[in-house]
Design an enzyme around this catalytic site. Structure first.
Site, PDB file in Angstrom:
ATOM      1  N   SER A 313      33.651  41.763  43.916  1.00 33.10           N
ATOM      2  CA  SER A 313      32.970  41.190  42.766  1.00 33.10           C
ATOM      3  C   SER A 313      32.335  42.248  41.864  1.00 33.10           C
ATOM      4  CB  SER A 313      31.937  40.165  43.253  1.00 33.10           C
ATOM      5  OG  SER A 313      31.420  39.416  42.189  1.00 33.10           O
ATOM      6  N   ASP A 324      39.242  53.042  35.157  1.00 37.39           N
ATOM      7  CA  ASP A 324      40.002  52.861  33.916  1.00 37.39           C
ATOM      8  C   ASP A 324      39.575  53.823  32.820  1.00 37.39           C
ATOM      9  OD1 ASP A 324      41.706  50.966  34.883  1.00 37.39           O
ATOM     10  OD2 ASP A 324      40.831  49.269  33.809  1.00 37.39           O
ATOM     11  N   LYS A 338      37.837  40.001  44.267  1.00 30.93           N
ATOM     12  CA  LYS A 338      37.187  38.821  43.693  1.00 30.93           C
ATOM     13  C   LYS A 338      36.903  39.111  42.219  1.00 30.93           C
ATOM     14  CE  LYS A 338      33.270  35.651  43.932  1.00 30.93           C
ATOM     15  NZ  LYS A 338      32.862  35.817  42.525  1.00 30.93           N
TER      16      LYS A 338
END
Length: 490
Positions: A313, A324, A338
């Site tokens: 999460s 990224d 999740k």
């Protein structure tokens, strides 16, 4: 009794005939209402039918039935029908438990859990341990990430929602709760055992930190409203001590507040998207963007992030954002996966519901829900053989180490190694695992073990990585999550 034309009603058959007639009459009273539910909108149609059935059951059921019980049963069934383990009905106890685990403290055993996803056809969906909270009864009992709770006080968990299970595990401090644990079962032989844990006051932890040479070590345990500020304080202390690299440990971090995750990621990223969410219509509900004025960590400082299957999460949001943006190198094993966002809606009776309203996407437009994040460098702990798992479980069940440490509270590192060597004569286990288990117990009496370089192969790999001369090139060349996703699809 078969029907025969020659038979005449008797005193014994009349009541049965009357009851049958009454039953048919009841059905005839109900049927027009159901037949008339011809709304073109299916939602309105079924709403009308449900209302009719609710009223009819209350009026005609043979015993008195509590309206609240009918209401709660309908709510649970309706939300379970979505097939989403994170969309559930929350009764008053569930709501209280959820509020306690977000902030403050509560009576429990210190296990962060989720509803498991069956790994093989026909397998039951039990309660999955995402991570144990440090120094909690759950951790002290040897329960680890990946264990499955198959029963709570003897009651099977496969039919429980996650919130029902949490409510049963929580309770008054100093009261017992028995958990049946299932370990392994896919690549290793399953091992089932029971643990009776004594509930204690569980404080929601956030951050632990230390210097390892010139490297700052930051373990973020859970994302709460305090996490960003405590992370800032740790980073400022690292700077004061002249750190030249950083390891962020997000292993066994079950998540928490996604806003807190965005605030933490913003300390490392000076511009661009941190993450965004998409609703059912593909609309961007929220977009979190980094601001240069919030950045605390210099862009040239080497950063490694540790992840494992207990990283979930909000912890995945931070991992994905740093990856990224090529701001950190990920080490460890694939994360939990999740990537959905839940909204908790309080209802008028003190209860509520938790519903998945969106999925979040990483800066490279990848959604990791149910897939997880692959590390840039996979580093795994050695797997125990079936026999080693049995021996280790026996060692924990007998509490051999706990008793010894209690009698020897001032153990030095030399003492720890000597006792581990002695243990190995009875328990033929990897020396490093024995030393780690003894060390963890010994340090628990002094406030807990922040890290263990002797045992932690993933942390050792991260420390090596951030000191490599080609660190910047490795991080720049690492694939974004979207690029990884496209590669796997080919």
């Amino acid at each position: 009794m078969p029907y025969n034309k020659s038979m005449k009603p008797t005193s014994s058959t009349c009541p049965r005939i009357m009851r049958a007639a009454a039953f048919v009459l009841c059905l005839s009273c109900l049927m027009p209402a159901l037949i008339q539910a011809k709304e073109k909108d299916p939602a309105k149609k079924y709403k009308q039918i449900i209302s009719t059935i609710l009223d009819f059951t209350q009026q005609k059921f043979v015993d008195d039935i509590d309206a609240k019980a009918l209401y709660q049963g309908a709510m649970r069934g309706m939300l379970e029908a979505t097939g989403d383990p994170h969309t559930v009905y929350l009764d008053e106890d569930d709501m209280h438990a959820m509020q306690n685990t977000t902030t403050g403290s509560f009576g429990g055993v210190g296990l962060t859990v989720s509803k498991d996803t069956p790994r093989t056809p026909g397998e039951k969906a039990y309660i999955l341990v995402i991570s144990p909270i440090e120094n909690s009864p759950g951790e002290q009992a040897g329960i680890i990430a990946g264990d499955r709770i198959t029963a709570i006080n003897g009651e099977p968990t496969d039919s429980m929602t996650i919130d029902q299970a949490v409510a049963k595990i929580h309770g008054k401090i100093k009261t017992p709760v028995e958990l049946t644990i299932l370990r392994g079962g896919v690549n290793t032989a399953p091992l089932e055992f029971k643990r009776t844990l004594i509930r204690s006051n569980i404080e929601v932890p956030t951050v632990a930190s230390a210097m390892i040479g010139k490297t700052g070590y930051l373990r973020i345990i859970k994302f709460t409203p305090d996490t960003a500020e405590r992370t800032k304080s740790a980073l400022k202390e690292f700077k004061r001590q002249g750190y030249d690299s950083l390891v962020i440990d997000l292993r066994n971090n079950p998540g928490g507040l996604i806003s807190a995750a965005a605030d933490v990621a913003d300390l490392f990223i000076d511009s661009g998207t941190i993450f965004y969410t998409l609703d059912r219509n593909g609309k961007k509900d929220d977009m979190f963007t980094a601001k240069a004025r919030r950045t605390l960590v210099p862009a040239e400082l080497p950063v490694a992030v540790l992840i494992n299957r207990g990283t979930a999460s909000a912890a995945e949001i931070v991992s994905a954002a740093l990856k990224d943006h090529h701001r950190a190198y990920l080490i460890g094993e694939k994360s939990y996966g999740k990537g959905s966002v839940q909204l908790v809606v309080p209802l008028s009776a003190g209860d509520g519901l938790k519903i998945t309203i969106a999925r979040y996407y990483t800066p490279s437009d990848a959604c990791i829900d149910k897939t997880g994040i692959l590390p840039d460098k996979e580093v795994l702990f050695p797997q125990l053989t079936e026999e080693a798992a049995r021996l280790y479980q026996e060692l924990l069940e007998k509490d051999v180490i706990g008793v010894y440490v209690q009698d020897h509270p001032a153990m030095t590192e030399s003492d720890i190694r000597a006792y581990a060597d002695e243990l190995q004569k009875t328990y033929d286990l990897e020396p490093r695992l024995l030393r780690h288990t003894v060390r963890s117990q010994a340090m628990r009496l002094r406030g807990g073990l922040t890290y263990d370089l002797d045992y932690d192969v993933q942390l050792t790999a991260a420390l090596s990585l951030v000191h490599q001369p080609n660190y910047a090139g490795l991080t720049a060349a690492a694939k974004t999550l979207k690029a990884q996703e496209q590669t796997q699809a080919q």
